[in-house]
Design a protein around this motif. Structure first.
Motif, short mmCIF file in Angstrom:
data_model
loop_
_atom_site.label_atom_id
_atom_site.label_comp_id
_atom_site.label_asym_id
_atom_site.label_seq_id
_atom_site.Cartn_x
_atom_site.Cartn_y
_atom_site.Cartn_z
N VAL A 70 0.84 -1.19 0.00
CA VAL A 70 0.00 0.00 0.00
C VAL A 70 0.88 1.25 0.00
O VAL A 70 1.97 1.25 0.58
CB VAL A 70 -0.94 0.01 1.23
N LYS A 71 0.39 2.29 -0.66
CA LYS A 71 1.01 3.62 -0.57
C LYS A 71 0.11 4.44 0.33
O LYS A 71 -1.11 4.50 0.13
CB LYS A 71 1.11 4.27 -1.95
N ILE A 72 0.72 5.06 1.33
CA ILE A 72 -0.02 5.87 2.29
C ILE A 72 0.51 7.30 2.23
O ILE A 72 1.72 7.52 2.23
CB ILE A 72 0.11 5.32 3.73
N THR A 77 3.24 13.42 3.35
CA THR A 77 4.37 12.50 3.48
C THR A 77 3.95 11.16 2.90
O THR A 77 2.98 10.55 3.37
CB THR A 77 4.78 12.33 4.96
N LEU A 78 4.68 10.71 1.84
CA LEU A 78 4.35 9.45 1.18
C LEU A 78 5.23 8.34 1.71
O LEU A 78 6.43 8.52 1.91
CB LEU A 78 4.56 9.59 -0.34
N LEU A 79 4.60 7.18 1.94
CA LEU A 79 5.36 6.01 2.33
C LEU A 79 4.68 4.77 1.78
O LEU A 79 3.51 4.81 1.40
CB LEU A 79 5.52 5.93 3.85
N GLU A 80 5.44 3.69 1.71
CA GLU A 80 4.90 2.40 1.29
C GLU A 80 5.07 1.42 2.42
O GLU A 80 6.03 1.50 3.19
CB GLU A 80 5.63 1.88 0.05
N ALA A 81 4.14 0.46 2.51
CA ALA A 81 4.23 -0.59 3.52
C ALA A 81 3.77 -1.89 2.89
O ALA A 81 2.92 -1.90 1.99
CB ALA A 81 3.37 -0.24 4.73
N GLU A 85 4.19 -5.17 7.99
CA GLU A 85 4.53 -3.82 8.45
C GLU A 85 3.28 -3.09 8.94
O GLU A 85 2.17 -3.42 8.52
CB GLU A 85 5.20 -3.02 7.34
N SER A 86 3.49 -2.10 9.80
CA SER A 86 2.40 -1.32 10.36
C SER A 86 2.72 0.17 10.29
O SER A 86 3.89 0.55 10.33
CB SER A 86 2.14 -1.71 11.82
N VAL A 87 1.69 0.98 10.20
CA VAL A 87 1.83 2.44 10.15
C VAL A 87 0.74 3.05 11.02
O VAL A 87 -0.42 2.63 10.95
CB VAL A 87 1.67 2.96 8.69
N VAL A 88 1.11 4.06 11.81
CA VAL A 88 0.12 4.80 12.58
C VAL A 88 -0.14 6.13 11.86
O VAL A 88 0.79 6.88 11.57
CB VAL A 88 0.58 5.07 14.02
N MET A 89 -1.41 6.38 11.59
CA MET A 89 -1.84 7.64 11.00
C MET A 89 -2.48 8.45 12.13
O MET A 89 -3.50 8.03 12.68
CB MET A 89 -2.84 7.38 9.87
N HIS A 95 -5.10 11.87 5.64
CA HIS A 95 -4.37 10.71 5.13
C HIS A 95 -5.19 10.03 4.03
O HIS A 95 -6.41 10.19 3.97
CB HIS A 95 -4.01 9.72 6.24
N ALA A 96 -4.49 9.30 3.16
CA ALA A 96 -5.12 8.57 2.06
C ALA A 96 -4.33 7.30 1.83
O ALA A 96 -3.14 7.22 2.17
CB ALA A 96 -5.13 9.43 0.79
N LEU A 97 -5.00 6.29 1.25
CA LEU A 97 -4.35 5.01 0.98
C LEU A 97 -4.64 4.59 -0.46
O LEU A 97 -5.75 4.80 -0.95
CB LEU A 97 -4.88 3.91 1.90
N GLU A 98 -3.64 3.97 -1.11
CA GLU A 98 -3.81 3.42 -2.45
C GLU A 98 -3.13 2.06 -2.53
O GLU A 98 -1.96 1.93 -2.17
CB GLU A 98 -3.20 4.35 -3.49
N ALA A 99 -3.86 1.07 -3.01
CA ALA A 99 -3.32 -0.29 -3.13
C ALA A 99 -2.37 -0.35 -4.33
O ALA A 99 -2.78 -0.14 -5.47
CB ALA A 99 -4.44 -1.30 -3.30
N LEU A 100 -1.09 -0.64 -4.06
CA LEU A 100 -0.11 -0.81 -5.13
C LEU A 100 -0.22 -2.19 -5.76
O LEU A 100 0.13 -2.38 -6.93
CB LEU A 100 1.30 -0.57 -4.60
N THR A 101 -0.67 -3.14 -4.97
CA THR A 101 -1.00 -4.51 -5.39
C THR A 101 -2.30 -4.83 -4.69
O THR A 101 -2.74 -4.06 -3.83
CB THR A 101 0.08 -5.52 -4.93
N PRO A 102 -2.95 -5.95 -4.98
CA PRO A 102 -4.05 -6.33 -4.09
C PRO A 102 -3.51 -6.31 -2.65
O PRO A 102 -2.39 -6.77 -2.39
CB PRO A 102 -4.42 -7.74 -4.55
N PHE A 103 -4.27 -5.73 -1.76
CA PHE A 103 -3.75 -5.38 -0.43
C PHE A 103 -4.83 -5.60 0.63
O PHE A 103 -5.99 -5.26 0.43
CB PHE A 103 -3.29 -3.91 -0.50
N LYS A 104 -4.42 -6.21 1.76
CA LYS A 104 -5.33 -6.39 2.89
C LYS A 104 -4.72 -5.76 4.13
O LYS A 104 -3.51 -5.81 4.34
CB LYS A 104 -5.56 -7.89 3.17
#
Length: 119
Positions: A70-72, A77-81, A85-89, A95-104
């Motif tokens: 996912v791209k967050i 500030t852009l990051l990938e996870a 991995e975990s990210v705190v927003m 904030h926004a999220l975009e699936a770079l691959t199928p993502f859960k």
């Protein structure tokens, strides 16, 4: 009204969290596991390219990536996870999220408790 705090998940047994929500073509699929005044826990499955546009949340939002990438974007500030991995927003920060691959992901939003004024 039920006294159960968790829903849509079996209790007293081991589960594979990422298997509790399925991918669907061109969709974001969700499964709510808990909703209380202080916490919301939701599983999500995003098809590749699907996204949640910029918004804010009333609590800190913990994204735990279960599958895919996912791209967050957190306030520019852009990051990938990826899986594991975990990210705190932070609350009240766009904030926004975009699936770079199928993502859960497992999303846990923790809110400040509301206080009742003095009587």
């Amino acid at each position: 009204m039920s006294d159960e705090l968790m829903k849509n998940i079996e209790v007293s047994c081991a589960v594979v969290m990422k298997d509790l929500v399925s991918y669907a073509p061109n969709q974001v699929v969700s499964r709510t596991l808990a909703t209380t005044p202080g916490v919301v826990i939701t599983l999500f499955a995003f098809d590749e390219g699907e996204e949640i546009s910029a918004h804010t949340a009333p609590g800190d939002a913990l994204v735990q990536v279960l599958d895919g990438r996912v791209k967050i974007n957190i306030d520019g500030t852009l990051l990938e996870a990826g899986a594991g991995e975990s990210v705190v927003m932070p609350r009240d920060v766009p904030h926004a999220l975009e699936a770079l691959t199928p993502f859960k992901m497992l999303l846990t939003v923790v809110k400040k408790p509301k206080t009742i004024g003095a009587l």
